[in-house]
Design a protein around this motif. Structure first.
Motif, short mmCIF file in Angstrom:
data_model
loop_
_atom_site.label_atom_id
_atom_site.label_comp_id
_atom_site.label_asym_id
_atom_site.label_seq_id
_atom_site.Cartn_x
_atom_site.Cartn_y
_atom_site.Cartn_z
N ASP A 111 0.86 -1.21 0.00
CA ASP A 111 0.00 0.00 0.00
C ASP A 111 0.88 1.25 0.00
O ASP A 111 0.62 2.21 -0.72
CB ASP A 111 -0.87 0.08 1.28
CG ASP A 111 -1.96 -0.97 1.31
OD1 ASP A 111 -2.24 -1.57 0.25
OD2 ASP A 111 -2.53 -1.20 2.40
N GLU A 112 1.92 1.21 0.84
CA GLU A 112 2.82 2.37 0.93
C GLU A 112 3.57 2.60 -0.37
O GLU A 112 3.70 3.73 -0.83
CB GLU A 112 3.85 2.14 2.05
CG GLU A 112 3.41 2.68 3.39
CD GLU A 112 4.59 2.72 4.33
OE1 GLU A 112 5.33 3.73 4.32
OE2 GLU A 112 4.79 1.72 5.07
N TYR A 158 1.28 3.91 -10.24
CA TYR A 158 1.47 2.89 -11.30
C TYR A 158 1.60 3.58 -12.65
O TYR A 158 1.03 4.65 -12.83
CB TYR A 158 0.27 1.94 -11.33
CG TYR A 158 0.20 1.03 -10.14
CD1 TYR A 158 1.15 0.06 -9.93
CD2 TYR A 158 -0.84 1.19 -9.21
CE1 TYR A 158 1.08 -0.77 -8.81
CE2 TYR A 158 -0.92 0.37 -8.10
CZ TYR A 158 0.04 -0.62 -7.90
OH TYR A 158 -0.02 -1.42 -6.81
N PRO A 159 2.32 2.94 -13.58
CA PRO A 159 3.13 1.75 -13.33
C PRO A 159 4.31 2.10 -12.44
O PRO A 159 4.69 3.26 -12.36
CB PRO A 159 3.60 1.35 -14.73
CG PRO A 159 3.52 2.59 -15.55
CD PRO A 159 2.43 3.43 -14.97
N TYR A 187 11.93 -4.56 -13.97
CA TYR A 187 10.56 -4.93 -14.34
C TYR A 187 9.63 -3.73 -14.19
O TYR A 187 9.95 -2.77 -13.50
CB TYR A 187 10.07 -6.07 -13.44
CG TYR A 187 11.12 -7.13 -13.18
CD1 TYR A 187 11.39 -8.12 -14.12
CD2 TYR A 187 11.87 -7.11 -11.99
CE1 TYR A 187 12.37 -9.09 -13.87
CE2 TYR A 187 12.85 -8.07 -11.74
CZ TYR A 187 13.09 -9.06 -12.68
OH TYR A 187 14.06 -9.99 -12.46
N LEU A 188 8.45 -3.86 -14.78
CA LEU A 188 7.44 -2.83 -14.64
C LEU A 188 6.16 -3.49 -14.13
O LEU A 188 5.69 -4.46 -14.71
CB LEU A 188 7.19 -2.17 -16.00
CG LEU A 188 6.51 -0.81 -16.01
CD1 LEU A 188 7.32 0.22 -15.25
CD2 LEU A 188 6.28 -0.35 -17.45
N ALA A 189 5.64 -2.97 -13.01
CA ALA A 189 4.36 -3.48 -12.49
C ALA A 189 3.28 -2.47 -12.83
O ALA A 189 3.39 -1.31 -12.46
CB ALA A 189 4.44 -3.69 -10.98
N LYS A 201 9.89 5.21 -8.88
CA LYS A 201 8.95 5.99 -9.69
C LYS A 201 9.27 5.79 -11.16
O LYS A 201 10.42 5.93 -11.59
CB LYS A 201 9.06 7.46 -9.31
CG LYS A 201 8.11 8.35 -10.01
CD LYS A 201 7.51 9.38 -9.04
CE LYS A 201 6.30 10.04 -9.67
NZ LYS A 201 5.05 9.62 -9.06
N PHE A 202 8.25 5.44 -11.93
CA PHE A 202 8.41 5.28 -13.38
C PHE A 202 8.41 6.67 -14.01
O PHE A 202 7.46 7.44 -13.84
CB PHE A 202 7.26 4.43 -13.92
CG PHE A 202 7.25 4.28 -15.42
CD1 PHE A 202 8.33 3.71 -16.08
CD2 PHE A 202 6.16 4.70 -16.17
CE1 PHE A 202 8.32 3.56 -17.47
CE2 PHE A 202 6.14 4.55 -17.55
CZ PHE A 202 7.22 3.98 -18.20
#
Ligand SMILES: Nc1ncnc2c1ncn2[C@@H]1O[C@H](COP(=O)(O)OP(=O)(O)O)[C@@H](O)[C@H]1O
Ligand SMILES: [Mg+2]
Length: 281
Positions: free
Chosen positions: A119-120, A127-128, A143-145, A167-168
């Motif tokens: 959650d944090e 996202y992502p 990887y990318l979630a 952070k993406f």
């Protein structure tokens, strides 16, 4: 006095790219009158004679052992810090980087994944979100979630592997700048783009193009090299709306690709730096 050095390579290295790097460096050092032996990591390599060692392995134990006897390029601490993306992030405190959260190390078999922690992570980074193993290279362990399900799955898979959440930087997706630095200064620069993947590594299908390093890139690279006490490195810079961000620092960056793209003889530049450090000071 005869000038001689070692180039230490990983015990298991097989690939042409990995074997080419030490050969090119040996050739350029020979041009300067320095005799260099290429040795594979192991007990006898750690006892070999030399004024210095170009340390092309990332083995922090071997680096420390060897550094008791000779000057290492790069220094043991720099190699160790760069080999661990979370340690690099911490060492570069105060220098522009994407916001990052460390995984928590788990030593307990079968412990459940903590939903509050995820959650944090999603609250802070959204996202992502990028997930990276602390040890990795060539884009292989990045990887990318895209949502909670993917984040949970990655967190579970990496529960016993030190990793980080980051952070993406969407503006930089599939696009970054790789600079090679020698002696604290940028000597080669290329933009990398990948239309099919957010990772722009050449090994992940990215394409490199020569570009000019601007003043901001040079300043950032100088700061990174000084902070980490690096003789040589490749720095990946992300292109964010707020300016360049340091993505990662490779103490052992391959130079074959960027030499081809830019025409810069990186091996010669590095050999010159080593020669100056060792014999002209
Ligand atoms: N926070 C991020 N936002 C956007 N793209 C990223 C981010 N972090 C990494 N990337 C992309 O993934 C690539 C690989 O990540 P990097 O941290 O350099 O690991 P590696 O050691 O595998 O090269 C980068 O070159 C960049 O293209
Ligand atoms: Mg990289």
């Amino acid at each position: 006095m005869m000038k001689q050095g070692l180039i230490l390579i990983n015990a298991y290295t097989q690939s042409e790219a990995e074997l080419n790097q030490p050969k090119r460096l040996r050739e350029e050092l020979a041009r300067l009158g320095v005799l260099v032996n290429i040795v594979r990591n192991g007990p006898s390599a750690l006892e070999a004679e030399g004024d210095f060692c170009v340390f092309l392995d990332k083995d922090k134990y071997a680096a420390r052992a060897l550094e008791r006897r000779m000057r290492l390029f790069n220094r043991a601490e720099a190699v160790e810090t760069c080999d661990d993306k979370m340690l690099t992030y911490l060492a570069l405190d105060g220098i522009s980087q994407p916001e990052t959260v460390s995984s928590r190390l788990c030593y307990t078999a079968g412990a459940p994944i903590d939903g509050k922690f995820l959650d944090e992570v999603e609250g802070r980074l959204g996202y992502p979100v990028v997930v990276k193993e602390n040890h990795g290279s060539l884009g292989g362990q990045v990887y990318l979630a895209r949502d909670r399900a993917e984040l949970s799955k990655l967190a579970a898979r990496l529960q016993y592997v030190p990793h980080l959440y980051q952070k993406f930087i969407a503006e930089s997706s599939g696009r970054d700048v790789r600079v090679i630095c020698v002696g604290g200064e940028v000597v080669a620069c290329m933009q990398r783009t990948n239309a099919r993947d957010f990772r722009s590594n050449l090994a992940a299908g990215g394409r490199g193009e020569r570009c000019e390093a601007d003043a901001a890139m040079r300043r950032l690279a100088q700061e990174v090299c000084a902070r980490l006490d690096l003789d040589y490195c490749g720095i990946d810079l992300l292109l964010s709306k707020e300016g360049y961000l340091v993505c990662e620092v490779n103490s052992n960056a391959f130079f074959g690709g960027i030499e081809q793209v830019t025409g810069v003889n990186v091996a010669a530049t590095y050999a010159d730096h080593i020669f100056t450090e060792m014999y002209k000071k």
